[in-house]
Design a protein around this motif. Structure first.
Motif, PDB file in Angstrom:
ATOM      1  N   GLU A 164      54.343  55.500  39.451  1.00 40.63           N
ATOM      2  CA  GLU A 164      55.356  54.548  39.890  1.00 40.63           C
ATOM      3  C   GLU A 164      56.331  55.188  40.868  1.00 40.63           C
ATOM      4  O   GLU A 164      56.761  54.574  41.840  1.00 40.63           O
ATOM      5  CB  GLU A 164      56.131  53.969  38.693  1.00 40.63           C
ATOM      6  CG  GLU A 164      55.306  53.084  37.800  1.00 40.63           C
ATOM      7  CD  GLU A 164      54.668  53.865  36.657  1.00 40.63           C
ATOM      8  OE1 GLU A 164      55.122  54.985  36.340  1.00 40.63           O
ATOM      9  OE2 GLU A 164      53.691  53.357  36.085  1.00 40.63           O
ATOM     10  N   ARG A 213      58.587  41.344  45.601  1.00 39.35           N
ATOM     11  CA  ARG A 213      57.846  41.808  44.418  1.00 39.35           C
ATOM     12  C   ARG A 213      58.759  42.611  43.485  1.00 39.35           C
ATOM     13  O   ARG A 213      58.681  42.466  42.266  1.00 39.35           O
ATOM     14  CB  ARG A 213      56.649  42.645  44.828  1.00 39.35           C
ATOM     15  CG  ARG A 213      55.455  41.816  45.250  1.00 39.35           C
ATOM     16  CD  ARG A 213      54.184  42.624  45.277  1.00 39.35           C
ATOM     17  NE  ARG A 213      54.185  43.671  46.288  1.00 39.35           N
ATOM     18  CZ  ARG A 213      53.895  43.479  47.575  1.00 39.35           C
ATOM     19  NH1 ARG A 213      53.574  42.281  48.015  1.00 39.35           N
ATOM     20  NH2 ARG A 213      53.919  44.494  48.411  1.00 39.35           N
ATOM     21  N   ALA A 254      60.922  40.312  41.609  1.00 32.14           N
ATOM     22  CA  ALA A 254      60.157  39.572  40.614  1.00 32.14           C
ATOM     23  C   ALA A 254      59.669  40.479  39.475  1.00 32.14           C
ATOM     24  O   ALA A 254      59.109  40.009  38.491  1.00 32.14           O
ATOM     25  CB  ALA A 254      58.959  38.890  41.268  1.00 32.14           C
ATOM     26  N   LYS A 266      57.383  42.894  39.826  1.00 34.62           N
ATOM     27  CA  LYS A 266      55.951  43.167  39.976  1.00 34.62           C
ATOM     28  C   LYS A 266      55.721  44.336  40.922  1.00 34.62           C
ATOM     29  O   LYS A 266      54.967  44.253  41.872  1.00 34.62           O
ATOM     30  CB  LYS A 266      55.238  41.933  40.519  1.00 34.62           C
ATOM     31  CG  LYS A 266      55.335  40.740  39.618  1.00 34.62           C
ATOM     32  CD  LYS A 266      54.690  39.535  40.246  1.00 34.62           C
ATOM     33  CE  LYS A 266      54.880  38.318  39.366  1.00 34.62           C
ATOM     34  NZ  LYS A 266      54.348  37.117  39.979  1.00 34.62           N
ATOM     35  N   THR A 267      56.380  45.468  40.676  1.00 39.85           N
ATOM     36  CA  THR A 267      56.212  46.627  41.551  1.00 39.85           C
ATOM     37  C   THR A 267      54.924  47.343  41.208  1.00 39.85           C
ATOM     38  O   THR A 267      54.352  47.194  40.152  1.00 39.85           O
ATOM     39  CB  THR A 267      57.399  47.595  41.387  1.00 39.85           C
ATOM     40  OG1 THR A 267      57.455  48.030  40.037  1.00 39.85           O
ATOM     41  CG2 THR A 267      58.682  46.955  41.799  1.00 39.85           C
TER      42      THR A 267
END
Length: 134
Positions: free
Chosen positions: A17, A127, A130, A132-133
């Protein structure tokens, strides 16, 4: 003789991430520099002089760009400002040419590529908002 434990090649938690986030920040930084530079070039050439809306959006782009620490996208606040730079630059260019074709401008190919990069930054920001990474 006792056997040594073999190290696994598995990534550390959160490493993937973090790499994706760093890549996103780097792309945002490049898009901001490119879009701002091209807009400044058009302003220097006087191409925005007759278009008040484009000039105002250029000023907004400058203001958002100043919010980015030292011109580097290093965190979420910088990334938000970078997305604002891209959106404002897009508005400035749309005010200049609503079809975003830039026919007759020597910067036309560069403007198209810069707008594509900016669009990716804006989509990445959507994203992130929202959740949603990745």
């Amino acid at each position: 003789m006792a056997e040594r434990k073999k190290k696994t090649a598995a990534p550390k938690p959160g490493q993937q991430e973090r790499r994706a986030q760093e890549q996103r920040y780097l792309q945002a930084e490049q898009a901001c520099r490119l879009l701002t530079g091209l807009l400044e070039e058009l302003a220097t050439e006087g191409r925005l002089d007759d278009n008040e809306a484009a000039s105002q959006y250029l000023n907004s782009t400058r203001a958002y760009f100043r919010r980015i620490r030292n011109g580097k996208v290093m965190g979420p606040a910088d990334f938000t400002a970078a997305a604002d730079v891209c959106a404002s630059a897009r508005r400035a260019l749309a005010a200049l040419d609503p079809e975003l074709a830039f026919a007759g401008l020597p910067q036309a190919p560069a403007l198209g590529a810069a707008l594509d990069q900016g669009a990716r930054v804006i989509e990445d920001m959507k994203r992130v908002k929202a959740g949603k990474t990745g």
